[in-house]
Design an enzyme around this catalytic site. Structure first.
Site, short mmCIF file in Angstrom:
data_model
loop_
_atom_site.label_atom_id
_atom_site.label_comp_id
_atom_site.label_asym_id
_atom_site.label_seq_id
_atom_site.Cartn_x
_atom_site.Cartn_y
_atom_site.Cartn_z
N ARG A 1 39.81 132.95 109.53
CA ARG A 1 40.21 134.28 109.98
C ARG A 1 41.65 134.23 110.48
NH1 ARG A 1 36.57 135.91 107.36
NH2 ARG A 1 34.73 137.08 108.05
N HIS B 1 42.94 137.01 101.06
CA HIS B 1 41.55 136.90 101.54
C HIS B 1 40.54 136.82 100.38
CE1 HIS B 1 38.85 137.84 105.23
NE2 HIS B 1 38.18 137.12 104.33
#
Ligand SMILES: NC(=O)C1=CN([C@@H]2O[C@H](COP(=O)(O)OP(=O)(O)OC[C@H]3O[C@@H](n4cnc5c(N)ncnc54)[C@H](OP(=O)(O)O)[C@@H]3O)[C@@H](O)[C@H]2O)C=CC1
Ligand SMILES: O=CC(=O)O
Length: 313
Positions: free
Chosen positions: A228, A276
């Site tokens: 993250r 991502h």
């Protein structure tokens, strides 16, 4: 059995059809605003609070990804969103382990074979063989050694690299040196040349990759952030690249996504970026896992994959 489904970007119709095939006995429907009809299971990603709040009859909520940080942060603001006693499950592996292995192995080999240096030399039309790196100087350190970190460790061991991991609890992965807890973080970092992050986003892990941590890595280290964006202090990473402590970074996740066009990360010559995509949800494997887990719950068994609300992952 009634199942409600909500995902802001997935192809809902194909998920509904796939789930129906996996669970022919169930009635599967897309959840839409205002739907208060009964449901036994909810499959969600970034769910609106009103989808779940007050549904005391739920037997399980499934996150349609591996990380549950977005659900848990909403839950913090709206504690009634997940009625007490309703278990929250997340996707464990379901095809993400292999994707993470592909990503990590390809990038570690890229750095190990100095393709970054050769790419820079190419810009100068410079034909210059460089000294080879040695595996013994290329210790890989995994921050987070769970479902995904464990598989990445295994794949890098197979390539002959020294591999170590850091987690909350001690691990017993063949060939991997395990460090656990805050008191062993320093020993884990000391000598780590490639740092790969696969931690969950929790209050304890936010900002963990900061100047103080980077300083403890081996010189000319590399950072691979696959978990993250909030784990990494981006300004500290840029400073460590510019002062020579870090040789390179590859980032899949960012504090703000999409990464703003004016972020200095885009322009940095030694930062590689992907949007991502390190490991995406594979619908067939995810649906098979969800169907299997629902069947276990229906039989009164305790399936794997339940999130600890206490630990936040
Ligand atoms: N970029 C992408 O495309 C994707 C990113 N992800 C990210 O990867 C993360 C990891 O996934 P997964 O492997 O399935 O998660 P797991 O829960 O299986 O593993 C998490 C690991 O982190 C360790 N950990 C947690 N908190 C701490 C702490 N405070 N100190 C030390 N270690 C800690 C755990 O320790 P212990 O084993 O002792 O519990 C465990 O080893 C997800 O949370 C998600 O954010 C996931 C999928 C795709
Ligand atoms: O980042 C993706 C996830 O599944 O978590």
């Amino acid at each position: 059995m009634d199942i409600i489904f909500y995902h802001p970007t997935f192809d809902t119709q194909s998920w509904l059809a796939g789930l129906q095939q996996q669970l022919p006995e169930a009635r599967v429907r897309e959840w839409r605003e205002g739907d208060n009809q009964p449901a036994d299971y909810a499959l969600v990603w970034h769910p609106p609070v009103e989808m779940l709040a007050g549904r005391k009859q739920l037997k399980g909520v499934f996150a349609l990804g591996a990380g549950v940080d977005s659900i848990l942060s909403k839950l913090k603001a709206h504690p009634d969103m997940l009625p007490a006693g309703v278990p929250l499950f997340r996707l464990e592996d379901t095809g993400m382990g292999l994707q993470m292995q592909e990503y990590a192995v390809s990038q570690v080999l890229h750095w190990f074979r100095r393709f970054d240096d050769y790419q820079a030399q190419k810009q100068q039309a410079n034909w210059q063989p460089l000294d080879e790196y040695r595996r013994e100087d290329f210790t890989i350190g995994l921050l987070g050694a769970g479902v995904l970190g464990g598989q990445v460790a295994e794949s890098l061991i197979a390539w002959g690299f020294p591999v170590r991991c850091w987690s909350r609890s001690k691990k017993d992965y063949p060939g991997v040196t395990s460090f656990a807890g805050a008191e062993q973080l320093g020993d884990f970092l000391n000598g780590t040349r490639v740092l790969i992050n696969l931690l969950p986003n929790t209050p304890q892990t936010v900002g963990i990759i900061n100047a103080g941590l980077l300083e403890q890595l081996a010189d000319e280290a590399y950072v691979l952030n696959l978990a993250r964006g909030v784990h990494l202090v981006e300004a500290d990473l840029l400073a460590a690249l510019d002062n020579g402590k870090l040789k390179g970074a590859m980032l899949d996740v960012f504090s703000q996504e999409p990464l703003p066009v004016d972020s200095p990360l885009w322009k940095h010559p030694r930062v590689a970026i992907t949007p991502h995509i390190a490991a995406v949800t594979r619908p067939d494997e995810a649906m098979a896992y969800i169907a299997r887990t629902i069947r276990q719950i229906e039989k009164g068994e305790k399936p794997a994959g339940e999130v600890s609300l206490q630990h936040g992952y």
